[in-house]
Scaffold this motif. Structure first.
Motif, PDB file in Angstrom:
ATOM      1  N   ALA A  74      31.794  45.850  37.275  1.00 29.67           N
ATOM      2  CA  ALA A  74      33.211  45.545  36.719  1.00 29.67           C
ATOM      3  C   ALA A  74      34.024  45.433  37.909  1.00 29.67           C
ATOM      4  O   ALA A  74      34.798  44.525  37.890  1.00 29.67           O
ATOM      5  CB  ALA A  74      33.534  46.644  35.937  1.00 29.67           C
ATOM      6  N   MET A  75      33.958  46.515  39.048  1.00 25.83           N
ATOM      7  CA  MET A  75      34.848  46.450  40.209  1.00 25.83           C
ATOM      8  C   MET A  75      34.603  45.426  40.922  1.00 25.83           C
ATOM      9  O   MET A  75      35.649  44.577  41.252  1.00 25.83           O
ATOM     10  CB  MET A  75      34.582  47.758  40.850  1.00 25.83           C
ATOM     11  N   ALA A 121      40.027  37.884  40.398  1.00 26.74           N
ATOM     12  CA  ALA A 121      41.348  38.122  40.312  1.00 26.74           C
ATOM     13  C   ALA A 121      41.858  37.684  41.817  1.00 26.74           C
ATOM     14  O   ALA A 121      42.729  36.960  41.975  1.00 26.74           O
ATOM     15  CB  ALA A 121      41.588  39.556  40.233  1.00 26.74           C
ATOM     16  N   SER A 122      41.290  37.913  42.885  1.00 30.07           N
ATOM     17  CA  SER A 122      41.596  37.651  44.215  1.00 30.07           C
ATOM     18  C   SER A 122      41.403  35.997  44.233  1.00 30.07           C
ATOM     19  O   SER A 122      42.509  35.581  44.856  1.00 30.07           O
ATOM     20  CB  SER A 122      40.599  38.424  45.347  1.00 30.07           C
ATOM     21  N   VAL A 123      40.478  35.559  44.124  1.00 33.73           N
ATOM     22  CA  VAL A 123      40.025  34.062  44.220  1.00 33.73           C
ATOM     23  C   VAL A 123      41.409  33.213  43.381  1.00 33.73           C
ATOM     24  O   VAL A 123      41.937  32.439  43.643  1.00 33.73           O
ATOM     25  CB  VAL A 123      38.927  33.529  43.651  1.00 33.73           C
ATOM     26  N   THR A 170      46.889  46.545  42.495  1.00 29.75           N
ATOM     27  CA  THR A 170      47.079  46.208  41.109  1.00 29.75           C
ATOM     28  C   THR A 170      46.073  47.013  40.406  1.00 29.75           C
ATOM     29  O   THR A 170      46.280  47.562  39.112  1.00 29.75           O
ATOM     30  CB  THR A 170      47.190  44.600  40.898  1.00 29.75           C
ATOM     31  N   ILE A 171      44.785  46.825  40.401  1.00 30.57           N
ATOM     32  CA  ILE A 171      43.796  47.193  39.768  1.00 30.57           C
ATOM     33  C   ILE A 171      43.683  48.933  39.759  1.00 30.57           C
ATOM     34  O   ILE A 171      43.488  49.440  38.793  1.00 30.57           O
ATOM     35  CB  ILE A 171      42.220  46.890  40.157  1.00 30.57           C
ATOM     36  N   SER A 172      44.278  49.466  40.687  1.00 31.99           N
ATOM     37  CA  SER A 172      44.329  50.834  40.842  1.00 31.99           C
ATOM     38  C   SER A 172      45.564  51.483  40.065  1.00 31.99           C
ATOM     39  O   SER A 172      45.874  52.530  40.114  1.00 31.99           O
ATOM     40  CB  SER A 172      44.357  51.212  42.122  1.00 31.99           C
ATOM     41  N   CYS A 178      42.509  45.433  32.755  1.00 33.96           N
ATOM     42  CA  CYS A 178      41.328  45.937  33.105  1.00 33.96           C
ATOM     43  C   CYS A 178      41.265  47.342  33.970  1.00 33.96           C
ATOM     44  O   CYS A 178      40.603  48.074  33.933  1.00 33.96           O
ATOM     45  CB  CYS A 178      40.919  44.751  34.105  1.00 33.96           C
ATOM     46  N   GLY A 179      42.472  47.437  34.869  1.00 31.37           N
ATOM     47  CA  GLY A 179      42.669  48.413  35.755  1.00 31.37           C
ATOM     48  C   GLY A 179      42.829  49.874  35.043  1.00 31.37           C
ATOM     49  O   GLY A 179      42.198  50.882  35.380  1.00 31.37           O
TER      50      GLY A 179
END
Length: 268
Positions: free
Chosen positions: A135-136, A143-145, A172-174, A198-199
């Protein structure tokens, strides 16, 4: 024929959650390599995908060497898994396509396995860690792309490089949200919202997993407790049997005495 199938897992072995996770990461890596090879990308997106693929290669190499260290027969392990090592070498695109063999190997293993649910249930902690790893990497990659693509060339945008996109995704995910990098487009806001959800879910699973380590008893502790209970029950059963045996012996002795007395009595 046996030499050609050396890289295949033994059919009697059920796939572990980490093997399934490596299969998913192999599939993701192959997609990244295909995009790098055939898609027309700007330099920053290309750098980002190269960084993602390099990170996945490091995960593969770590997994390979950990299993090699834990293997009892290291020569045999290398003979059966050498293609995993070759496919994990970064910066060599043709070799990365060898990960297709790893995907086909696990698919073959899944088809030969009657049920995947039972092995995964029995290895819940390993399944949790494997799921978190996949998942990570998946969330960071997409998300980055996507954020770099939708924000590139937009006025007032502050996400321009691969490092900016990766840092924004991590923050953001954190759910920390420093605010130094943020999307300005509507598509970027949608992507940001999905990453935030998701985070929250991601770290909720981590919190539950960490709590289970301290609260839920370990599998070895369960087995030890069950063994102790069985031993106690056996000792109690043996004690009762010995007690009953003693009572029976006394009754037999009393019967023998009565028989002897009756035999000695002339009136009988």
């Amino acid at each position: 024929m046996a030499d050609k199938k050396r890289w295949l897992l033994h059919p009697e072995q059920a796939p572990t959650p980490f093997q399934l996770a490596m299969m998913m990461l192999s599939l993701l890596s192959v997609i990244v390599v295909l995009v790098l090879s055939f898609a027309t990308l700007d330099s920053e997106t290309n750098r980002l995908l190269l960084f993602v693929d390099f990170s996945i290669c490091m995960i593969f190499l770590t997994y390979f060497f950990v299993n090699l260290f834990r293997a009892e027969n290291k020569i045999d392990y290398i003979k059966h898994n050498w293609i995993d090592f070759v496919a994990s070498i970064p910066a060599i695109e043709p070799l990365r396509l060898a990960r297709l063999f790893q995907i086909l190997r696990v698919i073959r293993l899944i088809r030969m396995t009657q049920s995947l649910i039972i092995p995964i249930i029995k290895q819940r902690r390993q399944a949790t860690l494997a799921s978190l790893l996949v998942a990570m990497v998946t969330i960071l990659t997409f998300a980055s792309v996507l954020m770099l693509i939708v924000e590139a060339g937009v006025p007032d945008a502050n996400i321009h490089t691969a490092e900016d996109a990766i840092w924004w995704t991590l923050v953001t995910i954190s759910t920390v949200g420093y605010g130094d990098y943020y999307p300005v487009t509507a598509a970027g806001h949608v992507i940001g919202g999905v990453v935030i959800i998701c985070g929250v879910s991601f770290f909720g699973v981590i919190s539950g997993y960490m709590a289970s380590l301290f609260i839920a008893p370990d599998e070895s502790e369960k087995l030890e407790t069950q063994s102790e209970q069985i031993r106690c029950e056996l000792h109690e059963a043996l004690a009762r049997m010995e007690e009953n045996q003693g009572v029976l012996m006394k009754q037999i002795e009393q019967l023998n005495l009565k028989l002897e007395e009756r035999q000695d009595d002339p009136k009988v």
